[in-house]
Scaffold this motif. Structure first.
Motif: not given
Length: 348
Positions: A192-199, A206-210, A252-259
């Motif tokens: 979430k930190e690198v994906r950004g937010c309103s602030e 992320v911009q390059a990946c987008r 913060n990966s959604e695959f943390h538990a799987e790893a």
């Protein structure tokens, strides 16, 4: 044991960037694109990216990190395998072409090794790509010297994941690479930190990946999503693996538990888990510097070093030996790895 016998034909296309060369190979398991960088006489490192990515969007951050690039390119010739239709400039795959299974793609990796005359190789895969290379290692155990896995998958999709992926697939199929699909993929890759937010604005990666996702053929991506949704549980196969394994996963990966699950099922004498704090799944792009020292110690177990530590370029077959568990302890790694929690599961 899988079989990849037969002939393969390649058409070479010069790669513009980094002095590499892309090979479009027709194998017994369909066509595949492989970008090759480095000295062919060196040991081989095979890479496989996550869904909707290729080597330029999945491993570029790692290879742009000077110390990591020096470590990898000094010791290896790198073979970047793209999932079907994911290479740069890929054409849309015909709708008449069957969707490949995960076993089909694992066998395709073996075909690539046969084409280049490679024996045993080191493997580096991210999430879906990590699953394909783990399956490859399970089917062709004698051809894999070591696995470096980034936020890997190893189990069949849960019902929740299957349902979510089904919705994503439907959006891809009917609406293409729309905003919802891109946001879903970016959430899969980054914290979430690198994906950004309103602030805070989005980070450059992320911009390059987008921007990169905008260039993907939606049906090619849809096909790979379908393939990965059809994966099966590798837990039993993990217990039969004979190679050393280094696993990175973002905190913060959604695959943390799987790893963590995967680490618990591998032979604890030859497996280490590195958890990177404040990071999403794609550690290779978000925090590539965090991979350097664990990889450096991992490669020491094969007699490979950074250029400053070795005068001559290693060109002989890799010969692994046991790594002391102290090598992967936070204390031995020093303050450089302060943002990393390391779970070492190695025994002499």
């Amino acid at each position: 044991m899988g079989d990849s016998g037969g002939s393969v034909v390649s058409v070479d296309v010069e790669r513009i960037s980094f002095g590499g060369k892309e090979h479009h190979i027709q194998t017994n398991h369909g066509s595949v694109s492989v970008a090759v960088y480095g000295d062919h006489d060196k040991p081989a490192l095979i890479t496989y990216p996550d869904v909707a990515l290729n080597h330029m969007s999945c491993f570029q951050g790692l290879l742009f990190c000077p110390e990591a690039a020096s470590l990898l390119l000094h010791n290896f010739c790198i073979y970047h395998i793209s999932p079907p239709g994911h290479e740069l400039g890929a054409a849309p795959i015909s709708s008449n072409t069957p969707i490949p299974s995960v076993d089909y793609l694992a066998d395709q990796v073996a075909d690539v090794l046969d084409f280049f005359g490679l024996g045993s190789v080191m493997c580096l895969g991210a999430t879906a790509g990590a699953y394909i290379l783990t399956l490859f290692a399970a089917k062709y155990r004698e051809r894999v010297l070591g696995l470096i896995l980034v936020s890997p998958l190893c189990k069949a999709p849960t019902w929740a994941e299957w349902f979510y992926s089904k919705m994503e697939s439907n959006l891809l199929y009917y609406y293409g690479m729309c905003g919802l699909v891109k946001e879903s993929l970016l959430q899969r890759y980054f914290s979430k930190e690198v994906r950004g937010c309103s602030e805070l604005p989005e980070s450059d990666i992320v911009q390059a990946c987008r921007s990169f996702l905008d260039q993907r053929h939606n049906m090619n991506v849809w096909r790979f999503v379908q393939t990965i949704n059809g994966r099966y549980d590798l837990t039993e196969e993990l217990q039969q693996l004979q190679c050393r394994t280094l696993i990175f996963v973002g905190e913060n990966s959604e695959f943390h538990a799987e790893a963590v699950h995967m680490t618990s099922k591998l032979d604890r004498r030859y497996c280490a888990l590195v958890e990177v704090q404040g990071c999403g799944s794609l550690v290779t792009e978000e925090q590539p510097h965090a991979m350097l020292i664990p990889m450096e110690y991992f490669f020491m177990g094969y007699g490979l070093y950074r250029p400053s530590q070795l005068d001559s370029s290693p060109r002989s077959t890799l010969s692994p030996f046991c790594i002391s568990p102290e090598l992967l302890s936070p204390e031995s790694m020093g303050v450089k790895l302060k943002p990393i929690k390391t779970r070492a599961r190695l025994e002499v």
